[in-house]
Design a protein around this motif. Structure first.
Motif, mmCIF file in Angstrom:
data_model
loop_
_atom_site.group_PDB
_atom_site.id
_atom_site.type_symbol
_atom_site.label_atom_id
_atom_site.label_comp_id
_atom_site.label_asym_id
_atom_site.label_seq_id
_atom_site.Cartn_x
_atom_site.Cartn_y
_atom_site.Cartn_z
ATOM 1 N N GLU A 21 5.647 1.521 -5.456
ATOM 2 C CA GLU A 21 6.551 2.664 -5.270
ATOM 3 C C GLU A 21 7.862 2.180 -4.669
ATOM 4 O O GLU A 21 7.885 1.269 -3.854
ATOM 5 N N HIS A 77 3.356 0.058 -1.230
ATOM 6 C CA HIS A 77 1.969 0.541 -1.179
ATOM 7 C C HIS A 77 1.877 1.762 -0.267
ATOM 8 O O HIS A 77 2.146 1.675 0.930
ATOM 9 N N ARG A 78 1.473 2.879 -0.850
ATOM 10 C CA ARG A 78 1.326 4.117 -0.080
ATOM 11 C C ARG A 78 0.112 4.017 0.835
ATOM 12 O O ARG A 78 -0.932 3.493 0.469
ATOM 13 N N ILE A 128 -3.470 2.982 -0.549
ATOM 14 C CA ILE A 128 -3.995 3.596 -1.768
ATOM 15 C C ILE A 128 -3.892 2.629 -2.940
ATOM 16 O O ILE A 128 -4.808 2.443 -3.701
ATOM 17 N N ASN A 129 -2.707 2.008 -3.104
ATOM 18 C CA ASN A 129 -2.491 1.146 -4.267
ATOM 19 C C ASN A 129 -2.076 -0.251 -3.855
ATOM 20 O O ASN A 129 -1.616 -0.511 -2.815
#
Length: 108
Positions: free
Chosen positions: A4, A59-60, A107-108
């Motif tokens: 992101e 990375h969230r 999360i990612n």
């Protein structure tokens, strides 16, 4: 889907001011109306909102903590504060930050 990004940055916070004010007021009201008993729920609610709106290096982050889990620690810490005549209260802030870090994942 890649990392992101926002405004060309890979680390950012995407929460809004009005939402923060709303969550903070709600947490305050819940705490006051429950005479402090639901303070752990209030903390978890605000921590979750902040962490879930944070992205680090693309990375969230996700907060997985629960009010019930924090409440158990809260009781333990209160007991330790009582039996050490307040001395343990100096460590509660650090223990709270440690608990928050344990409940945070990517999360990612």
């Amino acid at each position: 889907m890649g990392p992101e990004r926002k405004f060309g940055r890979s680390s950012f916070f995407d929460g809004g001011l009005l939402a923060l004010i709303g969550w903070t007021i709600l947490g305050f009201l819940v705490t006051v109306l429950s005479f402090g008993i639901l303070y752990p729920w209030s903390l978890v609610m605000v921590y979750g909102w902040k962490i879930n709106h944070t992205v680090i290096d693309g990375h969230r982050m996700r907060f997985t903590g629960s009010a019930f889990g924090l409440f158990g620690n809260w009781i333990k810490w209160l007991f330790l504060i009582i039996i050490t005549v307040g001395i343990y209260s100096f460590w509660v802030g650090i223990k709270l930050e440690d608990w928050k870090a344990k409940q945070t994942t990517f999360i990612n």
